[in-house]
Design a protein around this motif. Structure first.
Motif, mmCIF file in Angstrom:
data_model
loop_
_atom_site.group_PDB
_atom_site.id
_atom_site.type_symbol
_atom_site.label_atom_id
_atom_site.label_comp_id
_atom_site.label_asym_id
_atom_site.label_seq_id
_atom_site.Cartn_x
_atom_site.Cartn_y
_atom_site.Cartn_z
ATOM 1 N N GLN A 1 46.571 34.500 32.389
ATOM 2 C CA GLN A 1 45.451 34.636 31.462
ATOM 3 C C GLN A 1 45.277 36.079 31.028
ATOM 4 O O GLN A 1 44.945 36.360 29.869
ATOM 5 C CB GLN A 1 44.175 34.118 32.120
ATOM 6 N N THR A 2 45.517 37.011 31.937
ATOM 7 C CA THR A 2 45.461 38.422 31.566
ATOM 8 C C THR A 2 46.507 38.730 30.503
ATOM 9 O O THR A 2 46.222 39.428 29.519
ATOM 10 C CB THR A 2 45.703 39.310 32.804
ATOM 11 N N ARG B 1 32.539 30.026 31.537
ATOM 12 C CA ARG B 1 32.949 29.651 32.890
ATOM 13 C C ARG B 1 34.180 28.749 32.878
ATOM 14 O O ARG B 1 35.038 28.839 33.761
ATOM 15 C CB ARG B 1 31.781 28.938 33.587
ATOM 16 N N ARG C 1 45.915 30.894 42.282
ATOM 17 C CA ARG C 1 44.877 31.620 41.562
ATOM 18 C C ARG C 1 45.418 32.925 40.962
ATOM 19 O O ARG C 1 45.113 33.278 39.822
ATOM 20 C CB ARG C 1 43.703 31.910 42.501
ATOM 21 N N ALA D 1 45.553 33.849 37.019
ATOM 22 C CA ALA D 1 44.811 35.002 36.511
ATOM 23 C C ALA D 1 45.731 35.963 35.771
ATOM 24 O O ALA D 1 45.368 36.488 34.704
ATOM 25 C CB ALA D 1 44.101 35.713 37.661
ATOM 26 N N THR E 1 38.008 40.320 33.083
ATOM 27 C CA THR E 1 37.541 39.261 33.983
ATOM 28 C C THR E 1 38.704 38.634 34.741
ATOM 29 O O THR E 1 38.619 38.380 35.952
ATOM 30 C CB THR E 1 36.792 38.185 33.189
ATOM 31 N N ALA E 2 39.821 38.378 34.046
ATOM 32 C CA ALA E 2 40.977 37.755 34.698
ATOM 33 C C ALA E 2 41.564 38.672 35.768
ATOM 34 O O ALA E 2 41.975 38.201 36.841
ATOM 35 C CB ALA E 2 42.036 37.409 33.644
ATOM 36 N N VAL F 1 39.351 38.342 38.753
ATOM 37 C CA VAL F 1 39.559 37.063 39.431
ATOM 38 C C VAL F 1 40.863 37.091 40.227
ATOM 39 O O VAL F 1 40.936 36.631 41.367
ATOM 40 C CB VAL F 1 39.564 35.905 38.412
ATOM 41 N N ALA G 1 38.655 30.035 39.464
ATOM 42 C CA ALA G 1 38.288 31.222 40.250
ATOM 43 C C ALA G 1 37.925 30.888 41.688
ATOM 44 O O ALA G 1 38.267 31.638 42.614
ATOM 45 C CB ALA G 1 37.141 31.967 39.564
ATOM 46 N N GLN H 1 36.755 28.918 31.107
ATOM 47 C CA GLN H 1 38.004 29.652 30.989
ATOM 48 C C GLN H 1 38.520 30.117 32.349
ATOM 49 O O GLN H 1 39.706 30.394 32.496
ATOM 50 C CB GLN H 1 37.825 30.866 30.065
ATOM 51 N N PHE H 2 37.629 30.237 33.312
ATOM 52 C CA PHE H 2 38.006 30.714 34.641
ATOM 53 C C PHE H 2 37.602 29.691 35.698
ATOM 54 O O PHE H 2 37.151 30.038 36.786
ATOM 55 C CB PHE H 2 37.335 32.064 34.916
ATOM 56 N N VAL I 1 32.102 34.205 38.050
ATOM 57 C CA VAL I 1 32.283 34.614 36.664
ATOM 58 C C VAL I 1 30.945 35.099 36.135
ATOM 59 O O VAL I 1 29.950 34.375 36.205
ATOM 60 C CB VAL I 1 32.803 33.447 35.808
#
Length: 752
Positions: free
Chosen positions: A229-230, A349, A222, A226, A332-333, A336, A355, A351-352, A343
């Motif tokens: 994605q960040t 949702r 995870r 994350a 958000t990333a 997470v 989570a 996209q994550f 989320v």
């Protein structure tokens, strides 16, 4: 031509050689001469070689030591398995096929398992050869433990590899830069040229190819997902802020709603940067989401007319919103990655999705996603398993004296293309010939004098692992041949025929490796890259009209006068299918870059094609969410949106065949003067226009050859051809259409 190693490369190779030599000889020599334990000594010798030299473990000394500790249980298990399956050739070959595939396929888990795989293969290879001696298993395991502990100690204390800046720190610095740029844009209306260059350079430094393997967030867990994605969102954010330098020439400060949103973006970036540095909790996106919601309500209050001034304001607002959305995704990333499992509403949702998934399911999903013939990870695993299995069969059938050298040749000289394999094999044979000749002369001269070999072994090992990695395959094979001859001369009576055996085994391994290279995906990843990118473009093409239809229904669906937006959902199945194909194409691109000729060679701009697909996916997820309330859309606007979307769909399908000159979407992506007079629908239309312009620019760039295949980006040729299409409005809208290029792309849509 092989790149000349830098001074830093040579220094790091020498430091690594010192650590491997210290660990290997500190275990081997005492076990041979003090404890008279030749079996344990052999495994104590090869453990540092396997996990220190054959496996290019990434990171600092502390990181490498940690990876060795985690690899040791696997090494012990593979030695036990190999010892048990050495009972017969058939059992050993079957085990080699399974072990070879599993370890190679584990590369799907990121750079750390990929780096450890070659060394771990060696433990099974060494144990699976005759003699079948299960009673020696305790000695073998003891040797692995001794070698592993000594290697951990050497990596930690003896000239340890220097630490590098972590991905978290790099992201925090980039977010701080984005925050200052957002404040500048809120005050002045745009960033200056120097800031734009810094933003683009910072974005390039966050590319996966620029990050050292030790800090690259490519794992399955995870946190890594994350962080990855960040990084993607921050790169888009930096690029969008850099694009503000092309906003209106008067550089007037933006109106109040835009300025407020930019300042909130700056606050969100600073909060996330603090969290990444460990100086506070990760702030959720609630505050920024609320400001975005207020901003959208302000946009929805547009009057019934759309004069030139109103159009200019809405286009500026669309560009500001394009800055806010990647900031939302990044915030958000980060949350997470810090442990958040929920989320917030308003964030896609899907996209994550990871989570709240357990690690086991994340692994299963990653592995299942690569269980397709289009996966270069699967292809490499099958090729490696077949090569090692065939080599083990040949060595066992011919009863070669040191058959594990056959498999070692396959393991070290095999490449992902037949051309690269042949190049490595030629150098390997040449180096082995001279190394075997030197080893034979050494044995003839020294004879049966173990003490002499012991004295020679330390400087020879230091030379082999300091020079081999930087001087090339021929030097590495030659020096290693002499090294193994001196090692085995201390374990049994020495004979010059050991050189003959080594040469024969390497030639056998080279033949097996070449045969596998010819039969199994001989072109490597390049052809797979073409296929996977082509499939990707065809899969995302239908999403363009589907997204446009979700915002602006086709005229015939509303009596010819337009209708309410947001009535056509984008298919979740199509999105998932496109994301899966994107992952396969990205993996093929990454492997292709590591092969001779890279991903360039004057062909299509693969990165532009990947970027185009990413733009479609993010627009398909976000643009419908930014149309908060159903809005009446005039018939001319609906006709333009539908025709432009269909034109881009056709152009995307054409781009999938990679025409040399690229694909032009024409002028259809520009909103004509008759369509912009849309009143309250203007924000939706400007978002679509921006999105269409970016997609059109990327599709045109697909046919442009890359000058730098590994690092084309915002400043590279793929971007250059689309720059003019991304400029901000500076002219009025007349009957013939806007006399300008479109502003930066839609919310959150920038290169991966």
């Amino acid at each position: 031509m092989r790149a000349r190693p830098s001074a830093d490369d040579r220094v790091q190779a020498l430091r690594r050689a010192v650590r491997i030599t210290a660990a290997a000889t500190a275990g081997f020599l005492p076990l041979v001469y003090w404890l008279d334990a030749p079996v344990a000594a052999l495994y104590a010798l090869f453990t540092p070689i396997a996990l220190g030299a054959l496996s290019p473990l990434p990171g600092s000394g502390r990181d490498r030591a940690s990876l060795v500790v985690r690899a040791l249980p696997w090494a012990l298990g593979l030695v036990a398995l190999g010892t048990a399956l050495a009972v017969g050739t058939a059992a050993a070959v079957g085990g080699m096929l399974v072990v070879g595939f599993v370890l190679s396929f584990g590369a799907a888990g990121g750079p750390r398992p990929a780096a450890a795989a070659p060394g771990l293969q060696l433990f099974y290879i060494l144990a699976s050869f005759p003699p079948y001696a299960p009673d020696t298993l305790p000695e073998r395991l003891a040797g692995v433990l001794v070698g592993g502990v000594l290697l951990v100690t050497a990596e930690s204390l003896l000239l340890p590899a220097p630490a590098v800046a972590s991905c978290r720190l790099r992201l925090a610095e980039a977010l701080d830069l984005a925050a200052s740029a957002a404040v500048q844009a809120a005050r002045r209306g745009a960033v200056d040229g120097a800031t734009a260059r810094r933003l683009r350079a910072a974005g390039q430094e966050l590319r996966m190819s620029r990050l050292p393997p030790s800090v690259r967030p490519a794992g399955v867990g995870r946190t890594d997902r994350a962080l990855a994605q960040t990084a993607m969102a921050v790169r888009r954010l930096l690029d969008q802020l850099a694009g503000s330098v092309r906003w209106p020439a008067d550089r007037a400060a933006p109106e109040a709603a835009s300025a407020l949103l930019l300042r909130e973006v700056a606050d969100a970036c600073r909060g996330s940067a603090r969290a990444l540095r460990g100086r506070g909790p990760a702030p959720g996106p609630a505050a920024l989401s609320e400001v975005v919601a207020d901003f959208l309500r302000t946009r929805a209050s547009t009057g019934d007319t759309a004069d030139d001034a109103a159009v200019a304001v809405e286009r500026r607002r669309s560009a500001v919103l394009a800055v806010a959305v990647p900031a939302l995704i990044a915030q958000t990333a980060v949350a997470v990655g810090a442990g958040a499992r929920e989320v917030p509403p308003g964030i896609p949702r899907e996209q994550f999705w990871y989570a709240d998934e357990p690690t086991v399911r994340l692994w299963l999903r990653r592995l299942a996603g690569n269980m397709t013939a289009q996966s270069v990870v699967l292809q490499s695993a099958l090729r490696t398993a077949a090569g090692l299995g065939a080599a083990r069969l040949v060595a066992g059938t011919l009863d070669l004296q040191h058959g594990f050298w056959v498999l070692l040749a396959v393991l070290t000289l095999g490449r992902t293309t037949v051309r690269a394999t042949w190049s490595a094999v030629r150098a390997g044979i040449l180096g082995t010939f001279f190394g075997a000749s030197a080893a034979g002369l050494l044995v003839l001269g020294v004879g049966d004098a173990p003490g002499v070999y012991a004295m020679i072994m330390v400087p020879l090992m230091l030379l082999a692992f300091a020079v081999g990695p930087v001087a090339g395959t021929a030097w590495a094979q030659g020096l290693f041949t002499v090294l193994v001859a001196t090692a085995f001369a201390q374990l049994s009576s020495a004979s010059w025929r050991i050189a003959e055996t080594r040469m024969l085994d390497v030639l056998t391994g080279c033949a097996v490796g070449l045969l596998c290279g010819v039969l199994a995906w001989p072109a490597g990843a390049r052809e797979e890259l073409r296929r996977s990118v082509s499939d990707l473009l065809r899969s995302v093409a239908p999403l363009v009209p589907a997204t446009a239809g979700a915002l602006v229904p086709a005229p015939e669906r509303s009596g010819g006068d337009g209708g309410a937006a947001g009535t056509v959902p984008v298919s979740a199945q199509e999105l998932d299918r496109a994301v899966h194909r994107l992952r396969l194409a990205e993996a093929a691109y990454a492997q292709c870059r590591s092969e001779p000729g890279g991903a360039g060679g004057g062909g299509p701009d693969w990165l532009a094609a990947l970027n185009s697909a990413v733009h479609v996916l993010i627009g398909a997820r976000w643009l419908p969410r930014l149309s908060r309330d159903p809005t009446a859309v005039p018939g001319p606007s609906a006709i333009w949106a539908r025709e432009a979307a269909l034109g881009l769909q056709v152009a995307t399908v054409r781009a999938a065949s990679f025409p040399p000159g690229g694909v032009s979407a024409g002028e259809a992506v520009r909103m004509p003067g008759a369509a912009v007079c849309a009143g309250p629908a203007l924000p939706v239309l400007t978002d679509l226009e921006n999105w269409f312009a970016v997609l059109a620019a990327e599709l045109e760039a697909v046919g442009a050859p890359q000058q730098d295949p590994g690092e084309a980006g915002a400043d590279g040729p793929a971007r250059a051809r689309g720059t003019e299409a991304l400029r901000a409005p500076s002219g009025a809208v007349g009957p013939a259409g806007p006399r300008h290029r479109s502003p930066p792309g839609p919310p959150g849509v920038r290169p991966p």
